[in-house]
Enzyme design. Structure first.
Site, PDB file in Angstrom:
ATOM      1  N   HIS A   9      70.847  61.414  36.373  1.00 41.36           N
ATOM      2  CA  HIS A   9      72.022  61.221  37.226  1.00 41.36           C
ATOM      3  C   HIS A   9      72.594  62.564  37.675  1.00 41.36           C
ATOM      4  CE1 HIS A   9      76.432  59.788  37.614  1.00 41.36           C
ATOM      5  NE2 HIS A   9      75.773  59.319  38.665  1.00 41.36           N
ATOM      6  N   HIS A  51      79.394  65.461  44.784  1.00 41.31           N
ATOM      7  CA  HIS A  51      79.852  64.093  44.516  1.00 41.31           C
ATOM      8  C   HIS A  51      81.245  63.804  45.066  1.00 41.31           C
ATOM      9  CE1 HIS A  51      81.695  60.800  42.223  1.00 41.31           C
ATOM     10  NE2 HIS A  51      80.483  60.281  42.230  1.00 41.31           N
TER      11      HIS A  51
HETATM   12  O1  G3P Z   1      73.527  56.223  42.313  1.00 41.68           O
HETATM   13  C1  G3P Z   1      74.086  55.880  41.094  1.00 41.68           C
HETATM   14  C2  G3P Z   1      75.418  56.540  40.869  1.00 41.68           C
HETATM   15  O2  G3P Z   1      75.314  57.896  41.151  1.00 41.68           O
HETATM   16  C3  G3P Z   1      76.518  55.937  41.665  1.00 41.68           C
HETATM   17  O3  G3P Z   1      77.790  56.378  41.315  1.00 41.68           O
HETATM   18  O4  G3P Z   1      79.787  57.759  41.564  1.00 41.68           O
HETATM   19  O5  G3P Z   1      77.910  58.582  40.193  1.00 41.68           O
HETATM   20  O6  G3P Z   1      77.696  58.508  42.646  1.00 41.68           O
HETATM   21  P1  G3P Z   1      78.316  57.876  41.438  1.00 41.68           P
HETATM   22 MG    MG Z   2      75.660  59.181  42.873  1.00 48.14          MG
END
Ligand code: G3P
Ligand code: MG
Length: 240
Positions: A9, A51
């Protein structure tokens, strides 16, 4: 397209600053075969990996990302907040990230993460960068919480797979995912029940859960039939 079970992630967000080249390298060192990253636009239209809509949490900057030129974003330190080992790490362009990830032999999930009101232009610019810079045969996916962004990706790059992101599985989620010809439904693991996993499979899609960091949660989801887990700690989950 076949996806690995474990996806890092934002790179490997527990091991290195998120959405940085150092983070993608850490994910590869941890054994991840694929990483997720967040793509958004600078004020002058450069696609970067970041992000939040507002600077501050993950860099030395402040204020909305959408108001900053790429040159200003590039001057920020995006590593010191995480730890001194990462001091001087920069916000990468999507193009740089894709080239590094390909060279590390990993696949990538490019989450289109527009600042408010920039859904279509962010998607169009992101698709163009992917077209020009992703030549790898490793697994690939666009994903987004914004249906408008997925519509643009479908129209401009129908051959590149899409994942339908949903936090709350609101009314019509499965129909919406199918309408956008998604290959997967990418949902918040806390709300991804076995019934929802089964419904996704019955519709011919894969089930992806984010952000799964505890082995006990991973075990429950895999028992329920989850196909893909997105995690901050690929090192930990790959040991399961
Ligand atoms: O793509 C999965 C995840 O990254 C979605 O949530 O807020 O971490 O971008 P976020
Ligand atoms: Mg994401």
């Amino acid at each position: 397209m076949t996806y690995p079970r474990i996806v890092g992630h934002r790179g490997a967000a527990a091991l290195a600053p998120e959405n940085t080249l150092a983070g993608f390298r850490k994910a590869a060192e941890a054994g991840a075969e694929m990483v997720e990253l967040d793509a958004k636009l600078s004020a002058d239209g450069i696609v970067i990996c970041h992000h939040d809509n507002v600077l501050g949490r993950t860099s030395t900057g402040e204020g909305p990302v959408a108001e900053q030129s790429f040159a200003a974003l590039r001057a920020l330190d995006a590593g010191s907040w995480f730890g001194p080992d990462f001091a001087g790490e920069r916000i990468p362009t999507l193009a740089e990230a894709l080239e590094l990830i390909a060279s590390l032999g990993m696949g990538v999930n490019v989450e289109i993460k527009p600042c408010p009101g920039r859904e279509r232009e962010t998607a169009a610019a992101t698709v163009k960068i992917v077209r020009d810079h992703w030549k790898s045969a490793a697994p690939f996916q666009f994903s987004s919480f914004k249906p408008a962004a997925l519509e643009v990706a479908l129209a401009e790059a129908p051959d590149l797979p899409r994942g339908y992101l949903t936090d709350d599985f609101r009314e019509g989620w499965l129909e919406d995912a199918a309408r956008l010809k998604s290959v997967s439904v990418n949902g918040n693991f806390r709300r991804y029940t076995k019934e929802r996993i089964d419904a996704v499979h019955a519709a011919g899609m894969k089930a992806l859960a984010y952000t799964v960091n505890e082995p006990a949660d991973a075990a429950r989801l895999l028992t329920d039939g989850m196909d893909i887990l997105v995690t901050d700690c690929p090192d930990k989950l790959l040991k399961l």
